[in-house]
Design a protein around this motif. Structure first.
Motif, PDB file in Angstrom:
ATOM      1  N   TYR A  20      36.221  15.356 181.562  1.00  0.00           N
ATOM      2  CA  TYR A  20      36.388  14.248 180.621  1.00  0.00           C
ATOM      3  C   TYR A  20      36.768  12.955 181.333  1.00  0.00           C
ATOM      4  O   TYR A  20      36.195  11.896 181.077  1.00  0.00           O
ATOM      5  N   VAL A  21      37.739  13.027 182.245  1.00  0.00           N
ATOM      6  CA  VAL A  21      38.322  11.790 182.773  1.00  0.00           C
ATOM      7  C   VAL A  21      37.672  11.282 184.051  1.00  0.00           C
ATOM      8  O   VAL A  21      37.749  10.088 184.347  1.00  0.00           O
ATOM      9  N   THR A  22      37.052  12.147 184.845  1.00  0.00           N
ATOM     10  CA  THR A  22      36.580  11.737 186.169  1.00  0.00           C
ATOM     11  C   THR A  22      35.623  10.548 186.138  1.00  0.00           C
ATOM     12  O   THR A  22      35.766   9.622 186.959  1.00  0.00           O
ATOM     13  N   PRO A  23      34.646  10.485 185.221  1.00  0.00           N
ATOM     14  CA  PRO A  23      33.745   9.329 185.240  1.00  0.00           C
ATOM     15  C   PRO A  23      34.436   8.000 184.932  1.00  0.00           C
ATOM     16  O   PRO A  23      33.884   6.939 185.230  1.00  0.00           O
ATOM     17  N   VAL A  24      35.629   8.050 184.335  1.00  0.00           N
ATOM     18  CA  VAL A  24      36.337   6.828 183.952  1.00  0.00           C
ATOM     19  C   VAL A  24      37.543   6.562 184.841  1.00  0.00           C
ATOM     20  O   VAL A  24      37.775   5.426 185.272  1.00  0.00           O
ATOM     21  N   LEU A  25      38.320   7.603 185.141  1.00  0.00           N
ATOM     22  CA  LEU A  25      39.539   7.431 185.933  1.00  0.00           C
ATOM     23  C   LEU A  25      39.318   7.678 187.413  1.00  0.00           C
ATOM     24  O   LEU A  25      40.168   7.333 188.231  1.00  0.00           O
ATOM     25  N   GLY A  26      38.192   8.280 187.773  1.00  0.00           N
ATOM     26  CA  GLY A  26      37.959   8.648 189.157  1.00  0.00           C
ATOM     27  C   GLY A  26      38.492  10.041 189.435  1.00  0.00           C
ATOM     28  O   GLY A  26      38.937  10.755 188.533  1.00  0.00           O
ATOM     29  N   PRO A  27      38.461  10.466 190.706  1.00  0.00           N
ATOM     30  CA  PRO A  27      38.816  11.845 191.046  1.00  0.00           C
ATOM     31  C   PRO A  27      40.245  12.201 190.634  1.00  0.00           C
ATOM     32  O   PRO A  27      41.179  11.431 190.841  1.00  0.00           O
ATOM     33  N   HIS A  68      42.082   1.478 183.263  1.00  0.00           N
ATOM     34  CA  HIS A  68      41.888   2.914 183.491  1.00  0.00           C
ATOM     35  C   HIS A  68      42.358   3.236 184.901  1.00  0.00           C
ATOM     36  O   HIS A  68      41.742   4.018 185.626  1.00  0.00           O
ATOM     37  N   ASP A  69      43.489   2.640 185.256  1.00  0.00           N
ATOM     38  CA  ASP A  69      44.056   2.748 186.601  1.00  0.00           C
ATOM     39  C   ASP A  69      45.023   3.913 186.747  1.00  0.00           C
ATOM     40  O   ASP A  69      45.770   3.983 187.730  1.00  0.00           O
ATOM     41  N   ASP A  70      45.018   4.850 185.811  1.00  0.00           N
ATOM     42  CA  ASP A  70      45.992   5.937 185.774  1.00  0.00           C
ATOM     43  C   ASP A  70      46.081   6.705 187.088  1.00  0.00           C
ATOM     44  O   ASP A  70      47.179   7.092 187.523  1.00  0.00           O
ATOM     45  N   LEU A  71      44.948   6.950 187.712  1.00  0.00           N
ATOM     46  CA  LEU A  71      44.910   7.687 188.977  1.00  0.00           C
ATOM     47  C   LEU A  71      44.712   6.750 190.160  1.00  0.00           C
ATOM     48  O   LEU A  71      45.117   7.070 191.278  1.00  0.00           O
ATOM     49  N   ALA A  72      44.111   5.597 189.918  1.00  0.00           N
ATOM     50  CA  ALA A  72      43.840   4.654 191.000  1.00  0.00           C
ATOM     51  C   ALA A  72      45.112   4.164 191.671  1.00  0.00           C
ATOM     52  O   ALA A  72      45.148   3.963 192.893  1.00  0.00           O
ATOM     53  N   VAL A  73      46.177   3.965 190.877  1.00  0.00           N
ATOM     54  CA  VAL A  73      47.433   3.485 191.469  1.00  0.00           C
ATOM     55  C   VAL A  73      48.067   4.548 192.358  1.00  0.00           C
ATOM     56  O   VAL A  73      48.908   4.228 193.211  1.00  0.00           O
ATOM     57  N   LEU A  74      47.656   5.800 192.191  1.00  0.00           N
ATOM     58  CA  LEU A  74      48.136   6.874 193.058  1.00  0.00           C
ATOM     59  C   LEU A  74      47.231   7.052 194.270  1.00  0.00           C
ATOM     60  O   LEU A  74      47.712   7.322 195.374  1.00  0.00           O
ATOM     61  N   ARG A  75      45.921   6.901 194.064  1.00  0.00           N
ATOM     62  CA  ARG A  75      44.990   7.064 195.189  1.00  0.00           C
ATOM     63  C   ARG A  75      45.172   5.964 196.230  1.00  0.00           C
ATOM     64  O   ARG A  75      45.093   6.203 197.433  1.00  0.00           O
ATOM     65  N   ASP A  76      45.380   4.726 195.772  1.00  0.00           N
ATOM     66  CA  ASP A  76      45.546   3.592 196.687  1.00  0.00           C
ATOM     67  C   ASP A  76      46.659   2.707 196.149  1.00  0.00           C
ATOM     68  O   ASP A  76      46.429   1.839 195.307  1.00  0.00           O
ATOM     69  N   PRO A  77      47.890   2.911 196.635  1.00  0.00           N
ATOM     70  CA  PRO A  77      49.027   2.169 196.088  1.00  0.00           C
ATOM     71  C   PRO A  77      48.950   0.659 196.273  1.00  0.00           C
ATOM     72  O   PRO A  77      49.668  -0.061 195.580  1.00  0.00           O
ATOM     73  N   SER A  78      48.107   0.161 197.170  1.00  0.00           N
ATOM     74  CA  SER A  78      47.971  -1.302 197.288  1.00  0.00           C
ATOM     75  C   SER A  78      47.328  -1.887 196.044  1.00  0.00           C
ATOM     76  O   SER A  78      47.567  -3.034 195.688  1.00  0.00           O
ATOM     77  N   PRO A 132      37.832   2.130 187.805  1.00  0.00           N
ATOM     78  CA  PRO A 132      38.174   2.029 189.227  1.00  0.00           C
ATOM     79  C   PRO A 132      37.522   3.091 190.104  1.00  0.00           C
ATOM     80  O   PRO A 132      38.189   3.838 190.827  1.00  0.00           O
ATOM     81  N   LEU A 133      36.201   3.171 190.072  1.00  0.00           N
ATOM     82  CA  LEU A 133      35.514   4.155 190.889  1.00  0.00           C
ATOM     83  C   LEU A 133      35.408   3.660 192.330  1.00  0.00           C
ATOM     84  O   LEU A 133      35.326   2.460 192.588  1.00  0.00           O
ATOM     85  N   GLU A 134      35.369   4.608 193.253  1.00  0.00           N
ATOM     86  CA  GLU A 134      35.380   4.252 194.671  1.00  0.00           C
ATOM     87  C   GLU A 134      33.978   4.104 195.238  1.00  0.00           C
ATOM     88  O   GLU A 134      33.799   3.677 196.379  1.00  0.00           O
ATOM     89  N   THR A 135      32.970   4.484 194.463  1.00  0.00           N
ATOM     90  CA  THR A 135      31.581   4.302 194.863  1.00  0.00           C
ATOM     91  C   THR A 135      30.843   3.627 193.723  1.00  0.00           C
ATOM     92  O   THR A 135      31.347   3.506 192.609  1.00  0.00           O
ATOM     93  N   GLY A 136      29.622   3.209 193.997  1.00  0.00           N
ATOM     94  CA  GLY A 136      28.782   2.650 192.952  1.00  0.00           C
ATOM     95  C   GLY A 136      28.971   1.162 192.745  1.00  0.00           C
ATOM     96  O   GLY A 136      29.825   0.528 193.354  1.00  0.00           O
ATOM     97  N   LYS A 137      28.129   0.624 191.886  1.00  0.00           N
ATOM     98  CA  LYS A 137      28.209  -0.787 191.521  1.00  0.00           C
ATOM     99  C   LYS A 137      29.064  -0.900 190.259  1.00  0.00           C
ATOM    100  O   LYS A 137      28.549  -0.988 189.138  1.00  0.00           O
ATOM    101  N   VAL A 138      30.362  -0.873 190.459  1.00  0.00           N
ATOM    102  CA  VAL A 138      31.277  -0.947 189.327  1.00  0.00           C
ATOM    103  C   VAL A 138      31.113  -2.285 188.615  1.00  0.00           C
ATOM    104  O   VAL A 138      30.575  -3.247 189.167  1.00  0.00           O
TER     105      VAL A 138
END
Length: 542
Positions: A108-115, A63-73, A416-422
């Motif tokens: 719909y997507v924020t809880p799974v894909l992040g912001p 579920h990295d659809d947005l994570a790869v854009l938020r943090d390209p590393s 790939p959430l940026e907070t919480g105990k993933v």
């Protein structure tokens, strides 16, 4: 001159064949020679000292659809040895969208894909263009998500789609396929996917299949009626003429443990009858999802205001209680099958409830002096329904059975959430495969495990010339010590990177070394049937 040469390597080439001592040469991002010895001088020679050189791992369920854009590393995946990710799973995706229904998509997507980023990708091709012009450390291929498509056309309406609405959905899927989507994903557990009938699902799957796409399904139920749900998606795939991939195959609920063999037999029987069907699985006995998915599907109908109103309405809460204490057909009652002690809050939005992360609902309810159902509903209200959970839901023996099966591959399903105990799978899935299931449990050889994480996945999801150490293949490579590779992430402390991986190379460039990402962003977007490249499948565009 060669760009780089690896010597003194224990080569596991991704085919499952026994390893051999040898050398590998790469030039301009590709492997140009493999053998016991390789001729020619190189700008850099890397002596691996007998460590394993394998193809980079491919995470087929992300579920990295947005994570790869938020943090390209993209360090949580890269540092596992993952060099390619498959996006757009379980019906979740950031595109297509419309201005009038964009807020529904965000909910719909924020809880799974992040912001979600600001702005709207109206067309799926716009999302792919963003991926292409914002390279990350890993390669990416994406499916178009049925959930996003349905929201764009009809929001969260709990009813069958009309003929006109189905035609519009099919057009959006066809547009996405033309833009470069690898296929279509269903999320039949979640609203709005769970509201779709067979007519709609066959139609949109057919639109993807006509363009050569795969159908990837999070099936409707994974507990008491697992076999019915498997049969449903296999029937849909047959009717649509689509190859089928079943996401994170498992059987949920203590009373169902030990029965996964029946599901594997059902898949094997369909394969024998000609249906091209495969599956993936993560290397843990716990899953993760949205807390809202614990509730009956009708709760999620309509817009955000409708959902929040139901969560606060005494009559609706009483109906929820009755449904969860009864047996609502066609729905997985996770709490009923597992118990509230196995439902753990993993992520919330508010600082006020941050202390709830990592704590199960039973414990929170006792502290609040509430019944677990009321406690859960209040948490959802307090957090605007944006809560993630971890479910301790599977048996170890069932996980092993799926991993051993001929048609299974590995996917993290990390959120790939940026907070919480993933869930620790976002940081440890692939090293855990080698450390726990190979080195400790000995369910298969290292070479076979590598095959399930590389060439099998590449072939299934169209990552051409990847997943193998072979002449002409892209140089996605990982170096690891088979005796020391280890997942470190835990449920209590999940954001910990694994040990025992040394160098990670993406398209021939050093992406990470010694547990630290480099500054390279060598990942490529891989498009299916790319319009600008012509009719050949799986060409790489920049």
């Amino acid at each position: 001159m060669l760009d780089r040469k690896f010597v003194n390597a224990k080569i596991m080439d991704g085919t499952g064949a026994p390893w051999f001592r040898g050398e590998v040469a790469i030039t301009e991002g590709r492997i140009v020679d493999v053998g016991r010895t390789v001729a020619g001088e190189a700008a850099e020679t890397v002596d691996l000292g007998g460590r394993v050189l394998a193809p980079g791992f491919i995470d087929v369920h992300t579920h990295d659809d947005l994570a790869v854009l938020r943090d390209p590393s993209h360090a949580p995946k890269l540092l596992q040895g993952v060099t390619s990710v498959v996006l757009g799973n379980c019906g979740f995706g950031g595109s297509p969208s419309t201005p009038e229904r964009h807020e529904d998509l965000v909910r719909y997507v924020t809880p799974v894909l992040g912001p979600m980023p600001s702005g709207v990708w109206h067309e799926f091709g716009q999302y792919l263009d963003t991926l292409s012009t914002s390279p990350s450390s890993v390669n990416a291929v994406s499916q178009v998500a049925h959930g996003a498509v349905r929201i764009a056309v009809m929001g969260f309406e709990n009813r069958p789609a009309t003929t006109a609405e189905i035609e519009r959905m099919c057009a959006l899927v066809s547009e996405a396929m033309q833009a470069g989507a690898i296929g279509l994903s269903f999320g039949l557990l979640y609203a709005p996917g769970c509201y779709a009938d067979r007519r709609e699902l066959v139609a949109v799957a057919s639109a993807a299949a006509r363009a050569g796409g795969i159908l990837n399904c999070h099936i409707r139920t994974e507990g008491d009626t697992l076999l019915d749900s498997l049969t449903e998606v296999m029937d849909i795939a047959e009717a649509a003429g689509a190859p089928l991939h079943v996401s994170h195959l498992k059987v949920v609920g203590k009373r169902n443990w030990g029965t996964i063999g029946r599901a594997l037999d059902l898949i094997a029987d369909r394969r024998a009858r000609g249906l091209d069907v495969t599956c993936d699985i993560y290397t843990y006995t716990a899953g993760s999802s949205t807390l809202l998915s614990v509730l009956p599907p009708w709760v999620s109908a309509g817009g955000s205001a409708d959902v929040m109103a139901r969560l606060a309405d005494p009559a609706a809460r009483e109906r929820i209680r009755r449904d969860m204490e009864g047996n609502l057909p066609g729905w997985d009652n996770f709490a009923g099958m597992l118990g509230w002690d196995r439902v753990v809050i993993s992520g919330v939005e508010s600082e006020a409830n941050r202390r709830l992360e990592g704590v199960n609902i039973e414990t929170i309810a006792a502290e609040r002096g509430q019944q677990p159902i009321d406690c859960m509903l209040d948490i959802l209200l307090e957090e605007n329904a944006r809560v993630t959970m971890i479910l301790h839901q599977m048996s170890e023996e069932d996980v092993k059975a799926v991993l051993r099966s001929d048609f299974a591959m590995v996917g993290s399903d990390g959120i790939p959430l940026e907070t919480g105990k993933v869930h620790p799978r976002h940081y440890g899935t692939f090293p855990r495969m080698l450390a726990h299931y190979v080195r400790k449990e000995r369910i298969m050889s290292v070479e076979e495990a590598v095959r399930k994480m590389t060439s099998v996945s590449a072939r299934r999801f169209g990552l051409a010339q990847r997943g193998l150490i072979a002449e002409g293949a892209w140089a996605d490579l990982v170096v690891f010590d088979a005796e020391k590779i280890q997942d470190i992430a835990t449920f209590e402390d999940p954001r910990r990177y694994p040990a025992g991986l040394d160098g990670i190379y993406v398209n021939g460039r050093l992406a990470a070394q010694g547990g630290t990402p480099s500054a390279e962003r060598a990942g490529k977007l891989i498009r299916h049937r790319c319009a600008c490249c012509g009719p050949q499948d799986q060409l790489v565009c920049n």
